[in-house]
Design a protein around this motif. Structure first.
Motif, short mmCIF file in Angstrom:
data_model
loop_
_atom_site.label_atom_id
_atom_site.label_comp_id
_atom_site.label_asym_id
_atom_site.label_seq_id
_atom_site.Cartn_x
_atom_site.Cartn_y
_atom_site.Cartn_z
N THR A 20 0.84 -1.20 0.00
CA THR A 20 0.00 0.00 0.00
C THR A 20 0.87 1.25 0.00
O THR A 20 2.06 1.21 0.33
CB THR A 20 -0.91 0.02 1.23
OG1 THR A 20 -0.09 0.06 2.41
CG2 THR A 20 -1.80 -1.21 1.28
N VAL B 68 -0.18 7.85 -5.65
CA VAL B 68 0.01 6.47 -6.10
C VAL B 68 0.38 6.40 -7.58
O VAL B 68 1.17 5.56 -8.00
CB VAL B 68 -1.25 5.64 -5.80
CG1 VAL B 68 -2.44 6.11 -6.63
CG2 VAL B 68 -1.00 4.16 -6.04
N ASP C 43 -7.17 1.22 -6.69
CA ASP C 43 -7.52 2.32 -5.80
C ASP C 43 -8.93 2.10 -5.26
O ASP C 43 -9.92 2.49 -5.91
CB ASP C 43 -7.42 3.65 -6.55
CG ASP C 43 -7.54 4.83 -5.60
OD1 ASP C 43 -7.76 4.59 -4.39
OD2 ASP C 43 -7.42 5.98 -6.05
N GLU D 142 -6.99 2.32 1.05
CA GLU D 142 -5.93 3.08 0.42
C GLU D 142 -5.45 2.35 -0.82
O GLU D 142 -5.69 1.15 -0.98
CB GLU D 142 -4.77 3.30 1.38
CG GLU D 142 -4.16 2.02 1.93
CD GLU D 142 -2.96 2.31 2.81
OE1 GLU D 142 -2.17 3.18 2.43
OE2 GLU D 142 -2.82 1.65 3.85
N PRO D 143 -4.77 3.05 -1.73
CA PRO D 143 -4.34 2.42 -2.99
C PRO D 143 -3.33 1.30 -2.74
O PRO D 143 -2.51 1.35 -1.83
CB PRO D 143 -3.71 3.58 -3.76
CG PRO D 143 -4.26 4.81 -3.14
CD PRO D 143 -4.47 4.49 -1.70
#
Length: 802
Positions: free
Chosen positions: A4, A18, A37, A154-155
């Motif tokens: 992540t 990201v 994402d 979160e991505p």
């Protein structure tokens, strides 16, 4: 490998989002496969509160809920058993795409009541947790709070790790490369040693140092195991790992954080106080191999080529070294005292073990690629700190048995090689900065000396360093220099051999043959059937056991190809191949041949069997030789072969004298076909292209106008009695040469042996076609030609049959 963005930022001080991280990884040589994402996927979903939940008027199991949402009060039909007034959950509006269901919500009635949205379960949002009902969230959450914030979404970046970069299997290694590429500042926390309070009661003995050169361990007593804290659960679940308990989660975290696998044993489940690292054993009494029930619940058979971790003085297997621990000593919530293992296993051994057992684990994946040899003690110190922070307890001193493999050695490096190999114009300071940022030790002077770090054993010489510098500087920085103008490109000219090969390929394809492309190798025993198999042509390192010898003929490969087609229902094959053969009885043993094969399998027909395919094959062969410019009129047909793979009564060769055999053709011997698991009959030819003389004089690439006569041809039949030993083809050629200006074709339409023909003789009936050129032939001219024909046949020893 997944991680992540927040995990990366634990090691890298950066403001990059990201997408910028993914782009920087790609430019640094890390192949990003996917950027997921979940924040974008969860954007439509928000926190809502159920105000009331009444029974649906038309369905006992449905509830009609009045829900306070970010869009105001909504009436939503819900079938979850836990839907009730006062419940805080997640709301999906009309038009939202529900990822767990793969559907987009539309406004529609449910048993007569319109539902203006949806209340979601964990599975419907692709989140971990129970999915028997809708989500039950804390009442402290405000209505309208984005679901992504609630779940801590979160991505996640997923990228492919190349086999030579095991350091990329840890987030710290990725951060190191990105920091060197200028995306941020590396801030990986240093690992501080944890002082031991007592001597470890568990000791380690290495009985197989070639499998496991070094093994470190530490006892931690008085731990309190249980569910992991929320931050640790989320970190592991975000990359697809299931949280098990604190002790196991710590080992998984370090595997992905530092590319350092570990294992934890429950000391209460060990037999004795000594752990033995050894090879797998076979019972002397029964001859049976050991078995291990691993943590995945499966039983594996262990052989002596595998590394085993055992207890009870080496008797009981409790784990497969570098692959997976055993179920018998696994940790549970009741575990109090543990022994932490941090070892280094031979990569090739671990890779072979995984293949043999069809077993892949996170540990096996990393050890098979090569874990950092210098991470044994730091790994156990980091694990100790995390276990103490999460589980409490008291650590012992670290036990280290064996010695880690030596670190990579230094080698000389000329920084000018960067410019000469890549065209990049970089200063020596910039080159040194890149290498140092990647962990290399650089000693500058009149000549540079560079030592690779312990985690970069793939770097073996200056060219590897140049690649590292170019990778970090950016492949997009490589200069683009146009090649010098060489004038108009040549159109390409084929040499005579290449032209003949192309001509042969097109001619055979036009005749209905399919081209086969086979190996230039065959099995030695098969080569022996075709006059080869000499030890000089046997390969030292064959690509397969049945391809261990250079082929002496292209025919065995074509036979096997036809047999494979027949086994799959396509028995009527016509194949050809143009390629090399290798002979061991000639100075220059390589020859180029044109080989063809037919397997005549005509369908049954009321009209009877077709005519002999051998004559059809001969016709194809003569037509092909004509196309190649061979002097077919001068060829000698010699029946019979001294080759064992040809049928002795149905084969022949075409030659320009005994020293220049151009073609061998005929039926293949049934014995050879049986050895190759092929059904007879099969007919074949093999032209030695090197023996076919080049046509005299340059030929025009285009044909001139056809010289066709406007006069009608006529035919005359002749029957000649000739010795049985005399080849019919000799008689045909003699008759055709009696008057080349008028005789356009000679055809055999009957061969007779029997009553009226003496023993040892045969009657050959010929149809001779005469083609007038300037005027219709008179009877006298026809008789004159007939006389020439009879004279030519008589000269050959034939007599006109009366």
């Amino acid at each position: 490998m997944k991680f992540t963005l927040s995990w990366l930022k634990d090691h890298l001080e950066t403001e990059a989002d990201v997408n910028a991280v993914a782009d920087a990884m790609t430019m640094a040589g890390l192949e990003v496969e996917d950027v997921h994402d979940p924040i974008a996927a969860l954007a439509p979903f928000t926190v809502a509160k159920i105000i009331s939940a009444e029974r649906h008027p038309n369905a006992d199991r449905l509830r009609v809920c009045q829900v306070e949402t970010v869009d105001g009060l909504k009436e939503i039909v819900c079938g979850a058993p836990n839907a009730r007034a006062g419940l805080t959950t997640i709301y999906a509006p009309i038009g939202a795409y529900v990822p767990g269901l793969g559907v987009t919500l539309v406004e529609k009635p449910v048993r007569g009541v319109v539902s203006n949205g949806m209340l979601c379960s964990a599975a419907e949002l692709e989140q971990p947790g129970e999915s028997d009902g809708i989500l039950e969230l804390s009442d402290d959450l405000q209505v309208g709070t984005p679901a992504a914030g609630v779940f801590g979404a979160e991505p996640v970046i997923d990228f492919e790790v190349t086999p030579n970069r095991p350091d990329w299997l840890g987030v710290s290694g990725i951060a190191r490369d990105l920091a060197a590429a200028g995306l941020g500042t590396l801030k990986t926390p240093a690992i501080e040693p944890v002082a031991g309070a007592f001597a470890s009661p568990v000791t380690v003995r290495l009985d197989a140092p070639e499998m496991c050169p070094v093994f470190a361990g530490r006892t931690i007593r008085g731990v309190k195991n249980g569910p992991s804290p929320e931050w640790l659960k989320r970190r592991l679940e975000a990359i697809g790992l299931r949280s098990i308990n604190r002790l196991v989660d710590v080992t998984n975290l370090i595997s992905y954080d530092r590319a350092r696998p570990l294992h934890v044993y429950d000391i209460a489940k060990l037999s004795g106080t000594e752990i033995v690292v050894r090879a797998g054993q076979v019972s002397k009494e029964t001859g049976e191999h050991e078995h291990l029930i691993a943590l995945d619940g499966k039983t594996y058979t262990v052989d002596p080529s595998m590394c085993v971790i055992s207890d009870a003085a080496g008797e009981r297997p409790i784990g497969l070294g570098g692959v997976m621990g055993g179920e018998s000593t696994g940790c549970s919530d009741e575990t109090v005292d543990v022994f932490v293992e941090c070892a280094w296993f031979d990569p090739i051994l671990i890779a072979q073990t995984g293949r043999s057992l069809s077993l892949t684990s996170d540990a096996q994946y990393r050890f098979a690629r090569g874990v950092d040899t210098a991470s044994v003690v730091p790994g156990i110190e980091l694990a100790t700190k995390l276990i103490l922070d999460l589980c409490g307890g008291e650590p012992s001193e670290v036990v280290v048995t064996g010695q880690a493999p030596a670190v990579p050695t230094a080698f000389a490096f000329d920084p000018a090689r960067v410019g000469s190999l890549t065209g990049l114009s970089l200063t020596d300071d910039r080159i040194a900065d890149i290498l140092i940022a990647l962990g290399f030790a650089v000693e500058r002077g009149a000549s540079w000396s560079v030592t690779p770090p312990s985690w970069r054993r793939d770097v073996e010489g200056p060219a590897d360093l140049v690649e590292e510098v170019a990778r970090i500087e950016g492949f997009d920085q490589l200069p683009t220099t146009p090649l010098p103008d060489q004038g108009a490109p040549s159109k390409g000219v084929l040499n005579p051999r290449q032209a003949r090969v192309r001509l042969a390929r097109r001619a055979l394809a036009a005749m209905g043959y399919a081209e086969a492309v086979t190996w230039s190798f065959t099995k030695q025993s098969i080569a022996a059937l075709f006059g080869g198999g000499d030890q000089k042509l046997v390969l030292e390192n064959p690509i397969a056991a049945d391809l261990d010898c250079m082929r002496p003929s292209a025919l065995p490969n074509l036979i096997q190809a036809a047999a494979r087609n027949a086994a799959r229902g396509h028995a009527d094959a016509a194949l050809f191949e143009i390629g090399p053969i290798y002979l061991d009885d000639q100075p220059n043993g390589q020859r180029t041949v044109i080989a063809g094969l037919i397997a005549p399998r005509a369908a049954r027909h009321w009209g009877g069997a077709p005519e002999d395919a051998l004559f059809g094959l001969k016709g194809d062969l003569i037509a092909l030789l004509d196309q190649l410019g061979a002097p077919t009129a001068s060829l000698q047909l010699v029946q019979g072969q001294n080759r064992d793979w040809w049928h002795p009564g149905r084969s022949a060769r075409l030659q320009l004298g005994p020293k220049n055999v151009m073609v061998e053709f005929g039926a293949l011997h049934p014995r050879v076909l049986k050895a190759l698991d092929a059904d007879a009959p099969m007919l074949a030819f093999e032209i030695v292209l090197d023996s076919v003389p080049e046509p005299r004089g340059a030929k025009s690439k285009t044909k001139g106008a056809a010289n066709l006569s406007s006069l009608q041809p006529l035919t005359r039949d002749f029957a000649f009695v000739v010795e049985d030993a005399r080849a019919t083809g000799d008689l045909v050629r003699a008759v055709a040469g009696a008057d080349k200006a008028l005789i356009s074709d000679v055809r055999v339409f009957d061969i007779y042996r029997g009553k009226g023909v003496d023993d040892g003789f045969k009657s050959v009936a010929l149809e001779v076609e005469l083609q007038p050129v300037e005027a219709t032939l008179t009877d006298a001219e026809i008789e004159a030609v007939s006389a020439k024909i009879i004279a030519a046949a008589t000269k050959l020893g034939a007599s006109l049959r009366t």
